[in-house]
Enzyme design. Structure first.
Site, mmCIF file in Angstrom:
data_model
loop_
_atom_site.group_PDB
_atom_site.id
_atom_site.type_symbol
_atom_site.label_atom_id
_atom_site.label_comp_id
_atom_site.label_asym_id
_atom_site.label_seq_id
_atom_site.Cartn_x
_atom_site.Cartn_y
_atom_site.Cartn_z
ATOM 1 N NE ARG A 82 -2.765 11.673 -1.397
ATOM 2 C CZ ARG A 82 -2.601 12.418 -2.478
ATOM 3 N NH1 ARG A 82 -1.400 12.642 -2.921
ATOM 4 N NH2 ARG A 82 -3.633 12.937 -3.112
ATOM 5 N N PRO A 105 2.800 -9.140 6.535
ATOM 6 C CG PRO A 105 3.805 -10.570 5.000
ATOM 7 C CD PRO A 105 4.078 -9.813 6.245
ATOM 8 C CD GLU A 107 16.203 -11.501 8.901
ATOM 9 O OE1 GLU A 107 16.360 -10.347 8.476
ATOM 10 O OE2 GLU A 107 17.077 -12.359 8.895
ATOM 11 C CG ASP A 138 -6.540 12.008 -3.191
ATOM 12 O OD1 ASP A 138 -6.219 12.658 -4.187
ATOM 13 O OD2 ASP A 138 -5.836 11.896 -2.166
HETATM 14 N N1 ADE Z 1 6.344 -7.154 4.863
HETATM 15 C C1 ADE Z 1 6.494 -8.005 3.838
HETATM 16 N N2 ADE Z 1 5.396 -8.043 3.074
HETATM 17 C C2 ADE Z 1 4.514 -7.161 3.619
HETATM 18 C C3 ADE Z 1 3.204 -6.747 3.290
HETATM 19 N N3 ADE Z 1 2.541 -7.233 2.250
HETATM 20 N N4 ADE Z 1 2.610 -5.840 4.078
HETATM 21 C C4 ADE Z 1 3.252 -5.352 5.157
HETATM 22 N N5 ADE Z 1 4.489 -5.699 5.520
HETATM 23 C C5 ADE Z 1 5.118 -6.605 4.768
#
Ligand code: ADE
Length: 231
Positions: A152, A87, A114, A167
């Site tokens: 794709r 994230p 984790e 698309d």
């Molecule tokens: N791992 C956990 N959440 C994630 C996300 N939003 N984007 C990429 N990898 C992740």
């Protein structure tokens, strides 16, 4: 295009790629997907891949050695990039997908539950990629989003019927509304213009619908589109 995915759950990757268009891309050798598990690279007999964080705190941390050894076991092609799904990364979008589709090999590191020991980042120096501002239990689903979206874009993945030309995002706008048979359903009629076979008019209608939709739903994309088409 070859995808090498480092994951503690290789079956998640293999299973998701064994259906529909992804399966066809695999069967016709447009893509190759190889899931590798760092668990096979542990040096202890319990196949331990994580441990408690130095300094304390909740959760476990993925150990550097199994990930780095698994990574180093992968045969690297010349035109290769390594991603880490997290994230904390740059947000994936169609533009990033387009750039990634130019590589011959994409290596993807997935965590699960984790965090990664920071030395995995120090040694491998991956490009960190997020699929949005939310946290999932692991990097497998994000990795699959990238694999699917990039696949794709490769020649041979989509049949003529599934052309990606229309698309959402390909031309900077959202997709126009689509209809199929019957002509009337619960009192709702297919727009007349789609029935008359006049392709110039149909294209005009569809473009107009794309603009209306994009302006309503994604004003940010709309502004960019108007600016880019003016330039
Ligand atoms: N791992 C956990 N959440 C994630 C996300 N939003 N984007 C990429 N990898 C992740």
């Amino acid at each position: 295009m070859r995808f090498d995915v480092l994951t503690l759950f290789p079956e998640m990757i293999n299973e998701a790629c064994s259906h529909s268009i992804m399966k066809r891309a695999l069967d016709s050798d447009v893509i190759e997907v190889n899931a590798i598990t760092p668990r096979d690279y542990t040096l202890d007999k319990h196949k331990k891949v994580d441990d408690t964080p130095y300094g304390g705190g909740a959760g476990m941390v993925l150990m550097a050695q199994p990930y780095v050894d698994a990574y180093e076991s992968i045969e690297k092609q010349d035109n290769s990039i390594t991603l880490m799904m997290t994230p904390q990364g740059e947000t994936f979008d169609n533009n990033m997908g387009r750039k990634l589709a130019k590589y011959d090999q994409i290596i993807i590191l997935c965590g699960h539950y984790e965090g990664f020991d920071e030395r995995i980042r120090d040694i491998i120096q991956p490009k960190e990629v997020s699929i949005g501002d939310f946290v999932l239990t692991g990097g497998e689903l994000p990795a699959l989003c990238v694999i699917d979206s990039v696949s794709r874009k490769l020649d041979g993945t989509l049949g003529k019927q599934e052309s990606m030309e229309y698309d959402s995002f390909e031309d900077g706008l959202l997709e126009y509304p689509q209809y199929t048979k019957p002509r009337e359903y619960r009192g709702l009629e297919v727009p007349e213009v789609l029935l008359n076979g006049n392709h110039a008019l149909i294209n005009e209608y569809r473009k107009e619908q794309q603009l209306i939709r994009t302006k309503q739903r994604r004003p940010d994309l709309y502004e960019k589109y108007i600016k880019d088409t003016k330039d």
